[in-house]
Scaffold this motif. Sequence first.
Motif, PDB file in Angstrom:
ATOM      1  N   SER A 253      13.538  -0.438   6.927  1.00 28.55           N
ATOM      2  CA  SER A 253      12.601   0.292   6.059  1.00 28.55           C
ATOM      3  C   SER A 253      11.799  -0.681   5.202  1.00 28.55           C
ATOM      4  O   SER A 253      10.582  -0.521   5.015  1.00 28.55           O
ATOM      5  CB  SER A 253      13.361   1.245   5.129  1.00 28.55           C
ATOM      6  N   PHE A 254      12.491  -1.691   4.667  1.00 28.59           N
ATOM      7  CA  PHE A 254      11.805  -2.657   3.798  1.00 28.59           C
ATOM      8  C   PHE A 254      10.659  -3.342   4.551  1.00 28.59           C
ATOM      9  O   PHE A 254       9.547  -3.474   4.019  1.00 28.59           O
ATOM     10  CB  PHE A 254      12.828  -3.678   3.286  1.00 28.59           C
ATOM     11  N   LEU A 255      10.932  -3.753   5.789  1.00 28.92           N
ATOM     12  CA  LEU A 255       9.893  -4.458   6.548  1.00 28.92           C
ATOM     13  C   LEU A 255       8.687  -3.552   6.812  1.00 28.92           C
ATOM     14  O   LEU A 255       7.585  -4.046   7.064  1.00 28.92           O
ATOM     15  CB  LEU A 255      10.470  -4.983   7.869  1.00 28.92           C
ATOM     16  N   ALA A 256       8.902  -2.245   6.742  1.00 27.72           N
ATOM     17  CA  ALA A 256       7.799  -1.296   6.968  1.00 27.72           C
ATOM     18  C   ALA A 256       7.217  -0.781   5.648  1.00 27.72           C
ATOM     19  O   ALA A 256       6.608   0.293   5.602  1.00 27.72           O
ATOM     20  CB  ALA A 256       8.289  -0.141   7.825  1.00 27.72           C
ATOM     21  N   SER A 257       7.355  -1.538   4.568  1.00 24.34           N
ATOM     22  CA  SER A 257       6.861  -1.094   3.251  1.00 24.34           C
ATOM     23  C   SER A 257       5.377  -0.735   3.282  1.00 24.34           C
ATOM     24  O   SER A 257       4.917   0.134   2.532  1.00 24.34           O
ATOM     25  CB  SER A 257       7.085  -2.189   2.204  1.00 24.34           C
ATOM     26  N   ALA A 258       4.614  -1.404   4.150  1.00 26.45           N
ATOM     27  CA  ALA A 258       3.167  -1.128   4.206  1.00 26.45           C
ATOM     28  C   ALA A 258       2.880   0.303   4.632  1.00 26.45           C
ATOM     29  O   ALA A 258       1.816   0.846   4.313  1.00 26.45           O
ATOM     30  CB  ALA A 258       2.476  -2.103   5.151  1.00 26.45           C
ATOM     31  N   VAL A 259       3.831   0.936   5.331  1.00 26.88           N
ATOM     32  CA  VAL A 259       3.646   2.342   5.709  1.00 26.88           C
ATOM     33  C   VAL A 259       3.574   3.190   4.437  1.00 26.88           C
ATOM     34  O   VAL A 259       2.759   4.102   4.312  1.00 26.88           O
ATOM     35  CB  VAL A 259       4.798   2.812   6.622  1.00 26.88           C
ATOM     36  N   ASP A 260       4.434   2.849   3.479  1.00 28.84           N
ATOM     37  CA  ASP A 260       4.413   3.561   2.201  1.00 28.84           C
ATOM     38  C   ASP A 260       3.111   3.285   1.457  1.00 28.84           C
ATOM     39  O   ASP A 260       2.509   4.187   0.866  1.00 28.84           O
ATOM     40  CB  ASP A 260       5.625   3.138   1.351  1.00 28.84           C
ATOM     41  N   MET A 261       2.664   2.028   1.491  1.00 31.34           N
ATOM     42  CA  MET A 261       1.415   1.698   0.795  1.00 31.34           C
ATOM     43  C   MET A 261       0.236   2.453   1.425  1.00 31.34           C
ATOM     44  O   MET A 261      -0.619   3.001   0.716  1.00 31.34           O
ATOM     45  CB  MET A 261       1.168   0.192   0.829  1.00 31.34           C
ATOM     46  N   ASP A 262       0.203   2.514   2.765  1.00 36.68           N
ATOM     47  CA  ASP A 262      -0.859   3.275   3.447  1.00 36.68           C
ATOM     48  C   ASP A 262      -0.869   4.724   2.948  1.00 36.68           C
ATOM     49  O   ASP A 262      -1.913   5.283   2.632  1.00 36.68           O
ATOM     50  CB  ASP A 262      -0.595   3.328   4.970  1.00 36.68           C
ATOM     51  N   HIS A 263       0.335   5.304   2.890  1.00 37.43           N
ATOM     52  CA  HIS A 263       0.454   6.710   2.517  1.00 37.43           C
ATOM     53  C   HIS A 263       0.035   6.915   1.058  1.00 37.43           C
ATOM     54  O   HIS A 263      -0.646   7.900   0.708  1.00 37.43           O
ATOM     55  CB  HIS A 263       1.899   7.151   2.749  1.00 37.43           C
ATOM     56  N   PHE A 264       0.439   5.972   0.217  1.00 33.07           N
ATOM     57  CA  PHE A 264       0.099   6.018  -1.213  1.00 33.07           C
ATOM     58  C   PHE A 264      -1.429   6.033  -1.365  1.00 33.07           C
ATOM     59  O   PHE A 264      -2.017   6.902  -2.028  1.00 33.07           O
ATOM     60  CB  PHE A 264       0.728   4.786  -1.876  1.00 33.07           C
ATOM     61  N   VAL A 327       6.820  -8.983   4.411  1.00 32.74           N
ATOM     62  CA  VAL A 327       6.421  -7.724   3.763  1.00 32.74           C
ATOM     63  C   VAL A 327       5.113  -7.922   2.993  1.00 32.74           C
ATOM     64  O   VAL A 327       4.184  -7.108   3.094  1.00 32.74           O
ATOM     65  CB  VAL A 327       7.549  -7.196   2.846  1.00 32.74           C
ATOM     66  N   VAL A 328       5.008  -9.014   2.258  1.00 36.04           N
ATOM     67  CA  VAL A 328       3.771  -9.282   1.505  1.00 36.04           C
ATOM     68  C   VAL A 328       2.579  -9.394   2.468  1.00 36.04           C
ATOM     69  O   VAL A 328       1.502  -8.821   2.229  1.00 36.04           O
ATOM     70  CB  VAL A 328       3.930 -10.550   0.629  1.00 36.04           C
ATOM     71  N   GLY A 329       2.768 -10.091   3.579  1.00 35.87           N
ATOM     72  CA  GLY A 329       1.700 -10.178   4.586  1.00 35.87           C
ATOM     73  C   GLY A 329       1.330  -8.797   5.098  1.00 35.87           C
ATOM     74  O   GLY A 329       0.147  -8.481   5.291  1.00 35.87           O
ATOM     75  N   GLY A 330       2.339  -7.946   5.295  1.00 36.98           N
ATOM     76  CA  GLY A 330       2.093  -6.575   5.766  1.00 36.98           C
ATOM     77  C   GLY A 330       1.352  -5.747   4.722  1.00 36.98           C
ATOM     78  O   GLY A 330       0.492  -4.930   5.059  1.00 36.98           O
ATOM     79  N   LEU A 331       1.674  -5.940   3.446  1.00 42.25           N
ATOM     80  CA  LEU A 331       0.987  -5.194   2.389  1.00 42.25           C
ATOM     81  C   LEU A 331      -0.484  -5.609   2.315  1.00 42.25           C
ATOM     82  O   LEU A 331      -1.368  -4.776   2.088  1.00 42.25           O
ATOM     83  CB  LEU A 331       1.692  -5.407   1.044  1.00 42.25           C
ATOM     84  N   LEU A 332      -0.748  -6.890   2.541  1.00 44.47           N
ATOM     85  CA  LEU A 332      -2.150  -7.349   2.564  1.00 44.47           C
ATOM     86  C   LEU A 332      -2.904  -6.723   3.739  1.00 44.47           C
ATOM     87  O   LEU A 332      -4.088  -6.401   3.632  1.00 44.47           O
ATOM     88  CB  LEU A 332      -2.205  -8.879   2.627  1.00 44.47           C
ATOM     89  N   ILE A 333      -2.211  -6.546   4.878  1.00 43.88           N
ATOM     90  CA  ILE A 333      -2.834  -5.859   6.025  1.00 43.88           C
ATOM     91  C   ILE A 333      -3.213  -4.432   5.612  1.00 43.88           C
ATOM     92  O   ILE A 333      -4.311  -3.953   5.901  1.00 43.88           O
ATOM     93  CB  ILE A 333      -1.874  -5.871   7.240  1.00 43.88           C
ATOM     94  N   SER A 334      -2.305  -3.762   4.916  1.00 47.43           N
ATOM     95  CA  SER A 334      -2.581  -2.392   4.465  1.00 47.43           C
ATOM     96  C   SER A 334      -3.782  -2.363   3.511  1.00 47.43           C
ATOM     97  O   SER A 334      -4.669  -1.515   3.638  1.00 47.43           O
ATOM     98  CB  SER A 334      -1.339  -1.813   3.787  1.00 47.43           C
ATOM     99  N   LEU A 335      -3.808  -3.300   2.556  1.00 49.37           N
ATOM    100  CA  LEU A 335      -4.932  -3.322   1.601  1.00 49.37           C
ATOM    101  C   LEU A 335      -6.253  -3.558   2.325  1.00 49.37           C
ATOM    102  O   LEU A 335      -7.257  -2.890   2.060  1.00 49.37           O
ATOM    103  CB  LEU A 335      -4.708  -4.406   0.533  1.00 49.37           C
ATOM    104  N   LEU A 336      -6.254  -4.507   3.271  1.00 54.88           N
ATOM    105  CA  LEU A 336      -7.492  -4.793   4.011  1.00 54.88           C
ATOM    106  C   LEU A 336      -7.934  -3.570   4.805  1.00 54.88           C
ATOM    107  O   LEU A 336      -9.116  -3.227   4.838  1.00 54.88           O
ATOM    108  CB  LEU A 336      -7.276  -5.971   4.969  1.00 54.88           C
TER     109      LEU A 336
END
Length: 500
Positions: A253-264, A327-336
């Motif tokens: 779940s942690f590695l997929a944190s960007a899924v939560d950011m997308d949803h947010f 995870v941080v790299g994934g969150l940046l993907i979500s932001l972009l």
Amino acid sequence: LTASCVLDPTAVVAPVRRRTFGSFVEHMGRCVYTGLYEPGHPLADEDGFRTDVLALTRELGVTVVRYPGGNFVSGYRWEDGIGPREGRPRRRDLAWHSIETNEMGIDEFARWAGKAEVEIMYAVNLGTRGVQEALDVHEYVNHPAGTALSELRRANGAAEPYGIRLWCLGNELDGPWQTGHKTAQEYGLLAAATARALRSAEPGLELVACGSSSSAMPTFGAWEATVLEHAYDAVDYVSCHAYYEELGGDLGSFLASAVDMDHFVDSVVATADSVGARLRSKKKINISFDEWNVWYMSRFMAREPDSEWPVAPRLIEDEYNVADAVVVGGLLISLLRHSDRVTAACQAQLVNVIAPIRTEPGGPAWRQTIFHPFAKTAALARGSVLRTGLDTPTYETARHGEVSLVDAVATHDGHGGDVAVFAVNRGQSDPVELAVDLRLFDGDLRVAEAWTLADDDIRATNTHDEPERVVPQPTRLLSLDGRTLRVVLPPVSWSAIRLT
Ligand code: AHR
């Protein structure tokens, strides 16, 4: 395992927003004191700023820095931090149970920001203060000359105004922990009144209303709707804050944190647009994701209550590992990916406090693991963000349901012609072969650089004694033929590939 995507230079989401690569400096712990400011350090400059931290900040590619808080700002008196240092008061900081010496204030921070080559995003105190104090600090920092507070700034050594455009109307006022916590109704009225007053002083300001402090807040959604019903016309942004950590050993779940950011992001955009529709407004409210990161908050919450009032204590100096960096790299993907509506973002924080840069007082500064995906993304994401549909295996998570094993986003710089692909493999056991179809681009592209952050030990960290233990390595490139790029994404990895 394989995954693939087709990139189309005409499928543009939005420009890459330089403000996506923002950071955050709060008067908290050792972010300011012994972080960016440490007179007496062998590498301190004439202003007492650590030149090693300045150099790392520039290397990180930070574009904008939110200041001075955070929870701190909700009890802060900005005028404590101006004028001769000997006259500045020591105050209690209720947010972090510390003593604030006020050695650093807005004038010093503006000097630091100039040296770091970053824009300032300034947060006003709407916890214990209101419209007048917001106007006062605005007059001090942005009014050119000829008024009491602008002349005071000039007398304090800054002849020119700082020209701060981006302003946060308070911080996390939905949170019961916040000094001066408010209901959505109270805050919405105050934010709107403050915004209107600031705009009368300077129409071109960009103003951020506080959204929820996390999507887990009981008032999430309702808070944004009520605040925007009052402040829609007066503000430009609503903020999002999100921190992620591995809970109960649930790495998947942690590695997929960007899924939560997308949803947010999608939820806040939908909420803002629904208020706009009800108000029959043509205006769109954008998102300032002005606090995001990995933070092992549950460890912080489990600590003993504070009894002392220390100066610059060691607070939440999380040591980041490889998985955190992925995870941080994934969150940046979500932001972009959300660059159409997320037009500013700040990783929290910059130095020592849940930060990509760590320092020791009197000692070295070094790059934490999370430094690398941020720095490479800030350097390589150029031009426009492309819609990046992926064909990827999936896996099941406890927190987010079924998620993509691979996540990716691409950017295309129409001027330089460069294409950059950012990708994570969230899987814990198998490498994935990623095929990127580039046939829709003119001419032959070649790989200019390709970096992967991965390690056999996903818990490896960079420390004072071993600061370069985790660094990006060249990506395993399989081929670039028939206009398809094939690369290997190791398990628990983040990669960035630039083609030219
Ligand atoms: O970044 C640390 C803290 O997290 C900030 O002060 C606050 O705004 C948030 O809750």
